[in-house]
Write a protein that holds these residues in place. Structure first.
Motif, PDB file in Angstrom:
ATOM      1  N   LEU A 168       0.842  -1.208   0.000  1.00 25.27           N
ATOM      2  CA  LEU A 168       0.000   0.000   0.000  1.00 25.27           C
ATOM      3  C   LEU A 168       0.875   1.256   0.000  1.00 25.27           C
ATOM      4  O   LEU A 168       0.584   2.232  -0.696  1.00 25.27           O
ATOM      5  CB  LEU A 168      -0.915   0.020   1.237  1.00 25.27           C
ATOM      6  CG  LEU A 168      -2.000  -1.054   1.304  1.00 25.27           C
ATOM      7  CD1 LEU A 168      -2.814  -0.917   2.592  1.00 25.27           C
ATOM      8  CD2 LEU A 168      -2.922  -0.957   0.085  1.00 25.27           C
ATOM      9  N   TRP A 169       1.918   1.217   0.765  1.00 24.23           N
ATOM     10  CA  TRP A 169       2.842   2.350   0.860  1.00 24.23           C
ATOM     11  C   TRP A 169       3.536   2.582  -0.492  1.00 24.23           C
ATOM     12  O   TRP A 169       3.660   3.722  -0.968  1.00 24.23           O
ATOM     13  CB  TRP A 169       3.822   2.095   1.988  1.00 24.23           C
ATOM     14  CG  TRP A 169       4.980   3.046   2.170  1.00 24.23           C
ATOM     15  CD1 TRP A 169       6.284   2.717   2.370  1.00 24.23           C
ATOM     16  CD2 TRP A 169       4.940   4.480   2.219  1.00 24.23           C
ATOM     17  NE1 TRP A 169       7.058   3.832   2.533  1.00 24.23           N
ATOM     18  CE2 TRP A 169       6.259   4.936   2.435  1.00 24.23           C
ATOM     19  CE3 TRP A 169       3.921   5.418   2.065  1.00 24.23           C
ATOM     20  CZ2 TRP A 169       6.590   6.299   2.518  1.00 24.23           C
ATOM     21  CZ3 TRP A 169       4.247   6.774   2.148  1.00 24.23           C
ATOM     22  CH2 TRP A 169       5.571   7.204   2.370  1.00 24.23           C
ATOM     23  N   ALA A 170       3.948   1.506  -1.126  1.00 22.92           N
ATOM     24  CA  ALA A 170       4.564   1.634  -2.451  1.00 22.92           C
ATOM     25  C   ALA A 170       3.568   2.239  -3.445  1.00 22.92           C
ATOM     26  O   ALA A 170       3.915   3.098  -4.268  1.00 22.92           O
ATOM     27  CB  ALA A 170       5.037   0.260  -2.940  1.00 22.92           C
ATOM     28  N   GLU A 171       2.333   1.804  -3.316  1.00 23.20           N
ATOM     29  CA  GLU A 171       1.305   2.277  -4.247  1.00 23.20           C
ATOM     30  C   GLU A 171       1.070   3.785  -4.084  1.00 23.20           C
ATOM     31  O   GLU A 171       0.886   4.505  -5.064  1.00 23.20           O
ATOM     32  CB  GLU A 171       0.002   1.500  -4.019  1.00 23.20           C
ATOM     33  CG  GLU A 171      -1.042   1.766  -5.078  1.00 23.20           C
ATOM     34  CD  GLU A 171      -2.326   0.965  -4.876  1.00 23.20           C
ATOM     35  OE1 GLU A 171      -2.370   0.138  -3.940  1.00 23.20           O
ATOM     36  OE2 GLU A 171      -3.274   1.198  -5.650  1.00 23.20           O
ATOM     37  N   VAL A 172       1.082   4.258  -2.839  1.00 20.98           N
ATOM     38  CA  VAL A 172       0.910   5.697  -2.590  1.00 20.98           C
ATOM     39  C   VAL A 172       2.006   6.481  -3.308  1.00 20.98           C
ATOM     40  O   VAL A 172       1.751   7.487  -3.977  1.00 20.98           O
ATOM     41  CB  VAL A 172       0.949   5.988  -1.069  1.00 20.98           C
ATOM     42  CG1 VAL A 172       1.019   7.495  -0.807  1.00 20.98           C
ATOM     43  CG2 VAL A 172      -0.248   5.373  -0.373  1.00 20.98           C
ATOM     44  N   ASN A 173       3.242   5.996  -3.186  1.00 16.32           N
ATOM     45  CA  ASN A 173       4.368   6.654  -3.832  1.00 16.32           C
ATOM     46  C   ASN A 173       4.242   6.616  -5.355  1.00 16.32           C
ATOM     47  O   ASN A 173       4.436   7.625  -6.033  1.00 16.32           O
ATOM     48  CB  ASN A 173       5.686   5.996  -3.401  1.00 16.32           C
ATOM     49  CG  ASN A 173       6.095   6.387  -1.992  1.00 16.32           C
ATOM     50  OD1 ASN A 173       6.781   7.375  -1.779  1.00 16.32           O
ATOM     51  ND2 ASN A 173       5.631   5.627  -1.000  1.00 16.32           N
ATOM     52  N   ALA A 174       3.906   5.425  -5.857  1.00 20.37           N
ATOM     53  CA  ALA A 174       3.805   5.268  -7.318  1.00 20.37           C
ATOM     54  C   ALA A 174       2.686   6.136  -7.882  1.00 20.37           C
ATOM     55  O   ALA A 174       2.805   6.710  -8.962  1.00 20.37           O
ATOM     56  CB  ALA A 174       3.571   3.796  -7.660  1.00 20.37           C
ATOM     57  N   ARG A 175       1.610   6.224  -7.119  1.00 21.08           N
ATOM     58  CA  ARG A 175       0.478   7.015  -7.575  1.00 21.08           C
ATOM     59  C   ARG A 175       0.858   8.505  -7.654  1.00 21.08           C
ATOM     60  O   ARG A 175       0.477   9.206  -8.615  1.00 21.08           O
ATOM     61  CB  ARG A 175      -0.688   6.833  -6.596  1.00 21.08           C
ATOM     62  CG  ARG A 175      -1.851   7.731  -6.874  1.00 21.08           C
ATOM     63  CD  ARG A 175      -2.750   7.808  -5.650  1.00 21.08           C
ATOM     64  NE  ARG A 175      -3.546   6.606  -5.552  1.00 21.08           N
ATOM     65  CZ  ARG A 175      -4.896   6.613  -5.573  1.00 21.08           C
ATOM     66  NH1 ARG A 175      -5.552   7.763  -5.705  1.00 21.08           N
ATOM     67  NH2 ARG A 175      -5.567   5.513  -5.439  1.00 21.08           N
ATOM     68  N   ALA A 176       1.598   8.975  -6.663  1.00 22.58           N
ATOM     69  CA  ALA A 176       2.037  10.370  -6.681  1.00 22.58           C
ATOM     70  C   ALA A 176       2.925  10.634  -7.896  1.00 22.58           C
ATOM     71  O   ALA A 176       2.773  11.631  -8.598  1.00 22.58           O
ATOM     72  CB  ALA A 176       2.783  10.697  -5.388  1.00 22.58           C
ATOM     73  N   VAL A 177       3.849   9.709  -8.150  1.00 27.14           N
ATOM     74  CA  VAL A 177       4.756   9.870  -9.296  1.00 27.14           C
ATOM     75  C   VAL A 177       3.966   9.857 -10.599  1.00 27.14           C
ATOM     76  O   VAL A 177       4.153  10.698 -11.485  1.00 27.14           O
ATOM     77  CB  VAL A 177       5.828   8.755  -9.278  1.00 27.14           C
ATOM     78  CG1 VAL A 177       6.655   8.773 -10.549  1.00 27.14           C
ATOM     79  CG2 VAL A 177       6.718   8.896  -8.034  1.00 27.14           C
ATOM     80  N   GLU A 178       3.069   8.910 -10.659  1.00 29.06           N
ATOM     81  CA  GLU A 178       2.215   8.763 -11.850  1.00 29.06           C
ATOM     82  C   GLU A 178       1.388  10.035 -12.084  1.00 29.06           C
ATOM     83  O   GLU A 178       1.208  10.473 -13.219  1.00 29.06           O
ATOM     84  CB  GLU A 178       1.292   7.556 -11.614  1.00 29.06           C
ATOM     85  CG  GLU A 178       0.220   7.319 -12.661  1.00 29.06           C
ATOM     86  CD  GLU A 178       0.791   6.824 -13.981  1.00 29.06           C
ATOM     87  OE1 GLU A 178       1.842   6.161 -13.932  1.00 29.06           O
ATOM     88  OE2 GLU A 178       0.203   7.135 -15.043  1.00 29.06           O
ATOM     89  N   SER A 179       0.911  10.638 -10.985  1.00 31.29           N
ATOM     90  CA  SER A 179       0.050  11.827 -11.106  1.00 31.29           C
ATOM     91  C   SER A 179       0.796  12.985 -11.762  1.00 31.29           C
ATOM     92  O   SER A 179       0.174  13.889 -12.322  1.00 31.29           O
ATOM     93  CB  SER A 179      -0.456  12.258  -9.727  1.00 31.29           C
ATOM     94  OG  SER A 179       0.589  12.905  -8.999  1.00 31.29           O
ATOM     95  N   ARG A 180       2.108  12.985 -11.676  1.00 28.60           N
ATOM     96  CA  ARG A 180       2.911  14.046 -12.302  1.00 28.60           C
ATOM     97  C   ARG A 180       3.508  13.561 -13.623  1.00 28.60           C
ATOM     98  O   ARG A 180       4.359  14.246 -14.199  1.00 28.60           O
ATOM     99  CB  ARG A 180       4.037  14.490 -11.369  1.00 28.60           C
ATOM    100  CG  ARG A 180       3.585  15.056 -10.010  1.00 28.60           C
ATOM    101  CD  ARG A 180       2.511  16.125 -10.140  1.00 28.60           C
ATOM    102  NE  ARG A 180       2.322  16.930  -8.944  1.00 28.60           N
ATOM    103  CZ  ARG A 180       1.277  16.795  -8.096  1.00 28.60           C
ATOM    104  NH1 ARG A 180       0.341  15.876  -8.305  1.00 28.60           N
ATOM    105  NH2 ARG A 180       1.173  17.603  -7.062  1.00 28.60           N
ATOM    106  N   GLY A 181       3.082  12.387 -14.032  1.00 28.48           N
ATOM    107  CA  GLY A 181       3.596  11.856 -15.297  1.00 28.48           C
ATOM    108  C   GLY A 181       5.089  11.570 -15.253  1.00 28.48           C
ATOM    109  O   GLY A 181       5.780  11.665 -16.262  1.00 28.48           O
TER     110      GLY A 181
END
Lengths: 671, 671
Positions: free
Chosen positions: B423-436
């Motif tokens: 879940l923690w990894a996903e939060v990080n990945a999602r943030a990165v993804e949100s900025r492309g």
């Protein structure tokens, strides 16, 4: 004993106490199968169980038969019975026989009803925790461990270097018997590895790595009557020999130099009853230092003219004691004799099993072979020791039976391992008996198991470290005396000054002084030079220590009239000389968990100073009596803590006001 | 997948491999009930299970249904089914669904058929033993432990002072998945505490403290195809960012002084791709020393003008990296915001649960609350970190979810604990993804669990001790890379020089030198100042160390063309950059247990010097290729040990003769 059946269950009551509660939703019996890994390292064991199966036996059918009440347990209604218990007894006593209907079963778990505020004691000789509630206690005879505290540096080092650190439950003398504060006792008749788990609020769980023969239950109105019953059950010891009352047994292992050292000790005013030289058999040099030569006969080289010497000493009222254990070194004189007769335990190949004790190998005399027992009792102990003139000995080991040897009786060594201490005690007792010297010769053992009570006249508390630590120091001796005493071992004592000195841990003068203070208030005072005599202070090396020690032997001798009354009580009623406070103050629940003070008979309360640096000491005096501080004569009320000065030589000891021995106790002030 | 029924049993085969063998006398499934005690001490756990029931389910009824094959297990014929497995799949793949027909079941044990000479690998990221055969591995994310060796003084001290010594199986990243040398993989889909027991000859035993959702099985003809299949199953990482290839990421936490130190490091010839300052958030002073201030935003005091600085550095090809974890200190600026919105996990009373991290308390952001996830990804990581200009960060912790908090999704925290790292990894990945910025921003994690592969672009090997020890030193990084790599984590790296310095254990120059040698042959080179920078040698404090380190960064950069080919392979096929020798030499069984050497892609074999004092080094070269020692150019045959000189700067590395990168590798000799 009463069984009340209910829908889907039953209750077993003993004199009104709910002992077993069974319901299909909360079964009291589980059976299964385990596959244990057991590794032994010189008396230390690494044991891990793989529980393959643990099945609750939810369905119980209760029927009355001519043998008693039969309870057939199965996993579910309609399933075949896997275990049948047969319960018989009277109002206050019950015996539960176990009969497995399934050969795969080698693990049994029984849940015994418990109260949340219940206390439990016993388990053999427990060194760390007298009150066992809240912990689990495996019951397997072994080395006790060094430090016995996984948070201590010494235990860590002992574990790493020899797997010998131990833990709170390790003991030379386990016994699957406990006494509950609910005024009942439970005994499991088995020699298999077992464990008492007292960690749950609502039940105790008894685990046995075999189908136990039976469980015995006894309920009594008081703790005293419970202890009497247990002592009757397990057997009573002969009274202490008269000669012991003469003073302390001095342990020296200095060859012929021991005689002169003894004279110096006596010259300092020490009351002496015996000289104990474990090196009477001679020494063997190993890279670890000098070890005893394990060939049980007097060594003329180390003790020239010993036979003559000991007769001379006996004339002065000083007895000579030696040492023996159940092994025979391959390079000794007795080994070939026993080997030729086939008296040793065998290895896988059917040859004499040799056990490595550190640069020397030994055979294990097979005490399941009646001829070997007879030979050891007659030829070794009888002729070489008793006939030679010894008045006692340390009967060492007993907890070392290797688990992979083959025995004459055909029983798996893993099932005989726990039985060994009692067999070993019996060999010694039989030899003494054969010379008509029961109650005259004093041997002492650290190892024990169920039944050792009948054979061993005196326990010793094993190999404490030479320190004040909580789990391996002076204080552990008290827990050992109290737990074993409840189970019918009336006589207990310890190595004054402790024994184990490892990793730079050495004796202080204070330790010897405090230990001697306690020793004066035990049935036998005995010193030990320890495992490393040269590195450690000895009682005769420091004038202050010797003066103090001499005085404490005078205290011991002064109390002999009282001690004799306790010995008489032990013989007639089975009450131990050292007793937990609650034994005589059972209405005062504050006494239930006390393990650093004890009653020395009914009238003396002893609270040894078991920490370094103490100049005063606080202890609890039970409600229901007034207490007189023996050194000051001051009276204190019971039911409260008291703090008294505790300088060297005046350990915190109180007598019950109004004791018929008050005058004797008052006499201590003049010593 | 094939099920063959037999009288009283069945066999489940996967592409010809016997996976499950069930017979009423040797059942493959046991169910029961346990009551575990779980205590947490700052990420270290003390867990003990009380197995109340473990019932073999001897009777199995196999029927075909539209969903697949259904196997109903009961304790005995005629008894109700307690567990029904539904098996479906094709020739090479199977899924086994678990359906408990009995709500009391919270323990499941499944026996999987094993060969006596079988090897098994995986279990997440295993630091001590790559080949797990012969041992039991609990799978529970936690601190990895200090020393991780119960016979070491450091572990003893860590255990006594903080219950933090750890053991061989402790890992930040467990995963209930293994790969067998029988060319199949098994994955348990569960987040409950579980354990793989590989100690028996004839079977592996899988233990789950819940009814698992399912078990997935895959058989393939080769190890490579197995790893490809697992990587597809668990998800692949984005390729490494281009900027990483510029050199090492230099870890400094020296506030504004870090800039100048970086310049000195560069001036020594070091190739640098990034500056990583975990103290970018500022410091807090505690009695343990300086700690990071857990409020995730740039700290102007410690790094004045950071935003401007990092832009300037980026122009020179040097990125700036920071630090974040899932906790928020109560005295930070973000805490009140999250608290007001109810984003924290709750305590028993329904209030924000506060966790003591040593003189400061934190809230635990509840990642089962989608709003909290969104807030953390957008507000914290998105705005404060990415928008601020960070190019990466250590995403620390993940293994600390307290087991007694209450979560928004209503699931017991003991079941969410293992799920947390993903879940923690996903939060990080999602943030990165949100900025492309996926594939452009590089965050790295030590914690993991099933599925972390999909979100975390780079693992780091956790907190090794600053030494060469077998269970917590340099060599453990290799086992971590290989085990996690097999399960689909293509990118792995470690703290050059190690991290944990406790009880007087400090870095030597040799340690940094040897660690840098290994780091050059991993996908990312990164240094760390360690937990006690002032007490420990740093790369820029010793000219020899710095010169050596600079050279190893040149080696790393020199190999970038090759590394890029490995990254491409990771993206297309899921093969890890660091690979066990057997991945490409599966016919050579001598490679199966090697864990101190690895293939760096298909063509380089790296055998890091992981012991102190080594001037030459021996390693095994697999059969089936010829090997060229990169520093001498000498060719050695495969299938034998080779000993080579291993002076500083020339770690034992070999390339496969005939590699298409032979020229590149030969170029190393000119560095």
């Amino acid at each position: 004993m009463q069984i009340q059946t209910q829908p889907n269950g039953f209750d077993l009551l003993l004199d009104g106490r709910l002992v077993l509660h069974h319901h299909s939703d909360a079964p009291c019996l589980f059976v299964g199968h385990g596959d244990a890994r057991m590794d032994m390292y010189r008396g230390n064991f690494d044991i891990e169980d793989y529980v393959v199966e643990r099945t609750p036996l939810r369905h119980a059918e209760v029927t009355e038969t001519s043998d008693g009440i039969e309870i057939a347990f199965s996993a579910a209604e309609g399933q075949p019975a896997r275990m049948v218990l047969t319960v018989s007894g009277d109002e206050r006593n019950a015996v539960v026989f176990f009969n497995a209907h399934d050969l795969s079963v080698n693990r049994v778990w029984l849940r015994v009803q418990a109260d949340a505020d219940e206390h439990v004691w016993g388990g053999g000789e427990q060194m760390s925790y007298f009150d066992m509630r809240g912990r689990r206690f495996p019951l397997w005879t072994s080395e006790p461990g060094v430090g016995r505290d996984k948070t201590s540096e010494i235990t860590f080092k002992a574990d790493v270097t020899g797997k010998s650190g131990g833990d709170y439950w390790n003991t030379n003398y386990p016994q699957p018997t406990y006494v509950s504060s609910r005024r009942y006792a439970l005994h499991v008749e088995t020699t298999a590895y077992s464990a008492f788990d007292f960690r749950r609020d609502g039940f105790h769980e008894i685990e046995v790595w075999a189908v136990p023969e039976r469980i015995e239950l006894a309920a009594r109105p008081s703790f005293v009557s419970l202890v009497e019953a247990l002592s009757e059950r397990f057997g009573r010891q002969p009274p202490l020999p008269e000669w012991v009352y003469g003073g302390a047994i001095i342990g020296l292992k200095d060859g012929a130099r021991s005689y002169q050292r003894l004279e110096n000790i006596i010259a300092a005013g020490t009351k002496v009853s015996g000289l104990w030289c474990e090196d009477w058999v001679g020494l063997r040099n190993t890279s670890f230092g000098a070890r005893l030569f394990w060939d049980w006969k007097a060594n003329e080289e180390r003790y020239p003219g010993l036979r003559q010497r000991l007769a001379e000493m006996a004339d002065r009222g000083i007895r000579f004691l030696g040492y023996v254990n159940p092994y025979l070194a391959v390079d000794g004189s007795l080994f070939p004799e026993a080997d030729a007769a086939g008296y040793f335990a065998k290895n896988e190949a059917g040859e004499t099993a040799l056990v490595d004790f550190g640069e020397f190998d030994c055979g294990v005399v097979d005490f399941t072979n009646p001829d070997a027992v007879e030979w050891f009792a007659e030829r070794v102990i009888g002729q070489n020791m008793i006939d030679f003139g010894l008045s006692g000995w340390m009967a060492d080991f007993g907890e070392y039976l290797p688990i992979d040897v083959h025995l004459t009786n055909g029983v798996d060594a893993r099932l005989m391992h726990n039985a060994w201490p009692t067999l070993w005690a019996e060999v010694n007792a039989r030899a003494v008996e054969s010379r008509g010297k029961t109650g005259e010769i004093l041997f002492f053992m650290r190892a024990g198991y169920t039944g050792v009570q009948r054979y061993c006249p005196l326990l010793w508390a094993g190999d404490q470290s030479v320190d004040f630590t909580r789990h391996d120091g002076l204080v552990t001796v008290i827990s050992g005396a109290l737990s074993s005493g409840l189970l019918g071992n009336a006589y207990h004592h310890s190595d004054i000054g402790g024994y184990t000195s490892l990793f730079g841990n050495v004796r202080t003068a204070e330790l010897i002084i405090r230990w001697a203070e306690m020793g004066a208030f035990t049935p036998v005072m005995r010193t030990h030079e320890g495992n490393r005599p040269r590195d450690n202070l000895q009682i005769d090396q420091d004038p202050e220590v010797l003066r103090h020690f001499a005085r404490m032997t005078q205290v011991y001798v002064h109390l002999v009239p009282y001690l004799k009354s306790l010995v008489a009580e032990a013989s007639s009623r089975g009450l131990p000389v050292q007793r937990p406070l609650f034994l005589h103050f059972e209405d005062d629940a504050r006494t239930y968990a006390i393990q650093d003070a004890y009653l020395y008979g009914p009238d003396l309360l002893v609270a040894p100073v078991w920490q370094a640096g103490g100049t005063e000491w606080t202890t609890y005096l039970p409600a229901g009596a007034e207490w007189v501080h023996v050194w000051s004569g001051e009276t204190y009320p019971g039911g409260a803590d008291v703090t008294v000065a505790a300088p060297y030589g005046k350990p915190p000891v109180f007598h019950r006001a109004g004791s018929r021995f008050s005058e004797l106790f008052a006499g201590l002030r003049n010593l």
